[in-house]
Each structure stands twice: as structure tokens, then as C-alpha cells.
Write a protein that holds these residues in place. Structure first.
Motif, PDB file in Angstrom:
ATOM      1  N   ARG A  32       0.467   1.019   0.222  1.00  0.00           N
ATOM      2  CA  ARG A  32       0.930   0.184  -0.667  1.00  0.00           C
ATOM      3  C   ARG A  32       0.446   0.472  -1.985  1.00  0.00           C
ATOM      4  O   ARG A  32      -0.562   1.218  -2.435  1.00  0.00           O
ATOM      5  N   SER A  33       0.895  -0.058  -3.172  1.00  0.00           N
ATOM      6  CA  SER A  33       0.448  -0.283  -4.523  1.00  0.00           C
ATOM      7  C   SER A  33      -0.756  -1.114  -4.423  1.00  0.00           C
ATOM      8  O   SER A  33      -1.118  -2.182  -3.985  1.00  0.00           O
ATOM      9  N   SER A  34      -1.690  -0.698  -5.397  1.00  0.00           N
ATOM     10  CA  SER A  34      -2.811  -1.651  -5.660  1.00  0.00           C
ATOM     11  C   SER A  34      -2.365  -3.056  -6.400  1.00  0.00           C
ATOM     12  O   SER A  34      -3.118  -3.797  -6.143  1.00  0.00           O
ATOM     13  N   HIS A  35      -1.228  -3.170  -6.649  1.00  0.00           N
ATOM     14  CA  HIS A  35      -0.699  -4.465  -7.103  1.00  0.00           C
ATOM     15  C   HIS A  35      -0.021  -5.410  -6.252  1.00  0.00           C
ATOM     16  O   HIS A  35       0.277  -6.442  -6.439  1.00  0.00           O
ATOM     17  N   PRO A  82      -9.333  -5.003   1.751  1.00  0.00           N
ATOM     18  CA  PRO A  82      -8.978  -4.448   0.327  1.00  0.00           C
ATOM     19  C   PRO A  82      -9.654  -2.977   0.523  1.00  0.00           C
ATOM     20  O   PRO A  82      -9.119  -2.087  -0.243  1.00  0.00           O
ATOM     21  N   ARG A  85      -8.739   1.812   5.280  1.00  0.00           N
ATOM     22  CA  ARG A  85      -8.464   3.179   5.138  1.00  0.00           C
ATOM     23  C   ARG A  85      -8.000   3.862   6.350  1.00  0.00           C
ATOM     24  O   ARG A  85      -8.415   3.219   7.609  1.00  0.00           O
ATOM     25  N   ARG A 107      -4.857   9.914  -1.290  1.00  0.00           N
ATOM     26  CA  ARG A 107      -4.629  10.025  -2.845  1.00  0.00           C
ATOM     27  C   ARG A 107      -4.122  11.656  -2.802  1.00  0.00           C
ATOM     28  O   ARG A 107      -4.686  12.519  -2.349  1.00  0.00           O
ATOM     29  N   GLU A 143     -10.784   6.427  -1.160  1.00  0.00           N
ATOM     30  CA  GLU A 143     -12.039   5.705  -1.363  1.00  0.00           C
ATOM     31  C   GLU A 143     -13.159   6.669  -1.814  1.00  0.00           C
ATOM     32  O   GLU A 143     -13.889   6.573  -3.003  1.00  0.00           O
ATOM     33  N   ARG A 170       3.234   9.589  -4.254  1.00  0.00           N
ATOM     34  CA  ARG A 170       2.801   8.277  -3.520  1.00  0.00           C
ATOM     35  C   ARG A 170       3.257   8.317  -2.107  1.00  0.00           C
ATOM     36  O   ARG A 170       2.397   7.664  -1.225  1.00  0.00           O
TER      37      ARG A 170
END
Length: 249
Positions: A32-35, A82, A85, A107, A143, A170
Motif C-alpha cells: 500500500r501507499s503511505s497515503h 501502521p 511488516r 523498499r 522499516e 513499487r
């Protein structure tokens, strides 16, 4: 809907439905995107989205809750953690969405890409081609930033022409091939073996030279039986293990 929107899923009736749903939702969460919002749709909405019963959906969510990816609160709803992972073990049941889930949530840095002659060890997969397009990517823990694995993908040139590098930063290659390029994947064969870290792998993964690594080879076939991608991924041996569940039916 303000809740997080998961990807769609084509169900395979030969595999447990709850497992396929949990892996698809897991991939959506980790990629997912951080937004994106943290709140998931209700059990009923998710069940309708995936085309399964509420009981099946509940079992899938229980799996994700046990992994620490989501938390469930009476009357408030279900939320993505939040700091969610990936856990180290990888369970394989033969689902395309399971493969996507294995590779999501890290990432990714593209180290390089471009056409090159078909490597000698891959000629059996590309007998009709003189060259492929190679993509080299380093994946790090989202993280801690610690390198976890690095991948080389050899992709058919006609397919590579449709790839967007931004997608590969991504999403896993499997997801990009299926969802962005539109490749109709018929199967993926997986091979995992123990090897020793060569100089390149030791440098990228920040491990001692000749230390144990897990070497994964995944061969992706389209509906016509052509090999469209061969992935060779080197995992840190101290971070990953693979487990396989065999269905008795």
C-alpha cells in the motif's frame, strides 16, 4: 468508501479460499501507499469484494491478525497496523497471489536494466531468443532499511517493452506482469536451494563472503506456455526460511 481498497482476486478452486484471500489482502497491505487509509472495509464488504462467504473472510482476517498485519476492534472495525511488516517464514501453496504476497512490502531500488544475451544457464527457457532484458533490483526492509534480498529478472524483450520502471519500484515483477502489462500467467515453477554468497551478493546484502544464502528461481509461463520471466533472487539466510504446505486432496 474511505476504507483501504484491496486488489481484486481470481480464485483458484483447487486451493483453500481463505488462504488465497489472506494472501491477496496481505499483498495489498504490504504494497500500500503511505497515503492509503488504515481502516479496512467490513467483513461483509470484503467478502462481497472477493466473492466468498463471511466465514471464509473471517478466517482470512484471523490469519493476518495472527501475523500482526491487522488489528480488530469490536464496534470500531479492522485496521492495518501502521508498522505492519513481513514476517520471515514464507508459506507456499501454489497461488499466484501467494507469490505476489511473498515479494511485497519491501523498499525496492533498481540497480540497472537493459538488453543482454540470454545467460547460458537460461537458454533452455528462451530457446527462440538471442537476448532478453535484464532487471536487477535490491530489496530492503521497509522499516530498518536493512538489505534482505536482491533479484535478477530475465524478461522476454516483447514483454519488457511494456514494463514501467516506476511500477517495478513499487510492485513485485509478478504483479506488474499480470496487472499492469496484462500477461495471462498460467503457472510459476519455484526452486529454492542453499548456496554460498558470491562477492556481488555479499556486497549487496551486507553479509560475509561465502555465508549461507537462499537462492530462489521462479519461472513464469503465460497461457501459451511461453516463458515470459525468469527470476533469480538471493535471500539472506539469516532472515528467511521457506515452508511448504501440501494439501491432501
Amino acid at each position: 468508501m474511505t476504507a483501504f481498497a484491496p486488489d481484486s482476486l481470481v480464485l483458484n478452486r483447487k486451493l483453500p479460499l481463505w488462504y488465497q484471500v489472506s494472501q491477496s489482502l496481505r499483498a495489498s497491505i504490504l504494497g500500500r501507499s503511505s497515503h492509503d487509509p488504515l481502516r479496512l472495509p467490513t467483513e461483509e464488504q470484503l467478502a462481497e469484494h472477493y466473492g466468498v462467504s463471511v466465514l471464509t473472510m473471517r478466517q482470512a482476517l484471523k490469519e493476518l491478525e495472527q501475523e500482526g498485519l491487522i488489528s480488530r476492534h469490536r464496534r470500531r472495525g479492522t485496521f492495518i497496523e501502521p508498522g505492519a511488516r513481513r514476517s520471515a517464514p514464507r508459506r507456499l501453496l501454489g497461488s499466484i497471489d501467494a507469490i505476489v504476497a511473498q515479494q511485497s512490502g519491501e523498499r525496492t531500488t533498481i540497480l540497472g536494466h537493459g538488453p543482454e544475451p540470454v545467460p547460458g544457464e537460461l537458454t533452455e527457457y528462451f530457446p527462440d531468443m538471442a537476448e532478453v532484458v535484464s532487471y536487477r533490483r535490491l530489496r530492503c526492509d521497509g522499516e530498518s532499511g536493512e538489505p534482505t534480498n536482491w533479484a535478477e529478472n530475465a524478461v522476454r524483450s516483447d514483454i519488457a517493452a511494456k514494463l514501467d520502471l516506476a511500477d517495478l519500484e513499487r510492485w513485485p515483477m509478478t504483479k506488474v506482469l499480470r496487472d499492469s502489462v496484462g500477461v495471462r500467467i498460467s503457472r510459476i515453477t519455484d526452486t529454492v536451494e542453499a548456496r554460498l554468497a558470491d562477492p556481488r551478493t555479499a556486497e549487496l546484502l551486507k553479509v560475509p563472503l561465502l555465508s549461507p544464502i537462499l537462492h530462489y528461481t521462479g519461472v513464469t509461463y503465460d497461457k501459451d506456455g511461453r516463458v515470459v520471466d525468469v527470476a533469480r533472487i538471493r535471500y539472506r539466510g539469516d532472515r528467511f526460511s521457506f515452508s511448504v504446505t501440501v494439501d491432501a486432496e
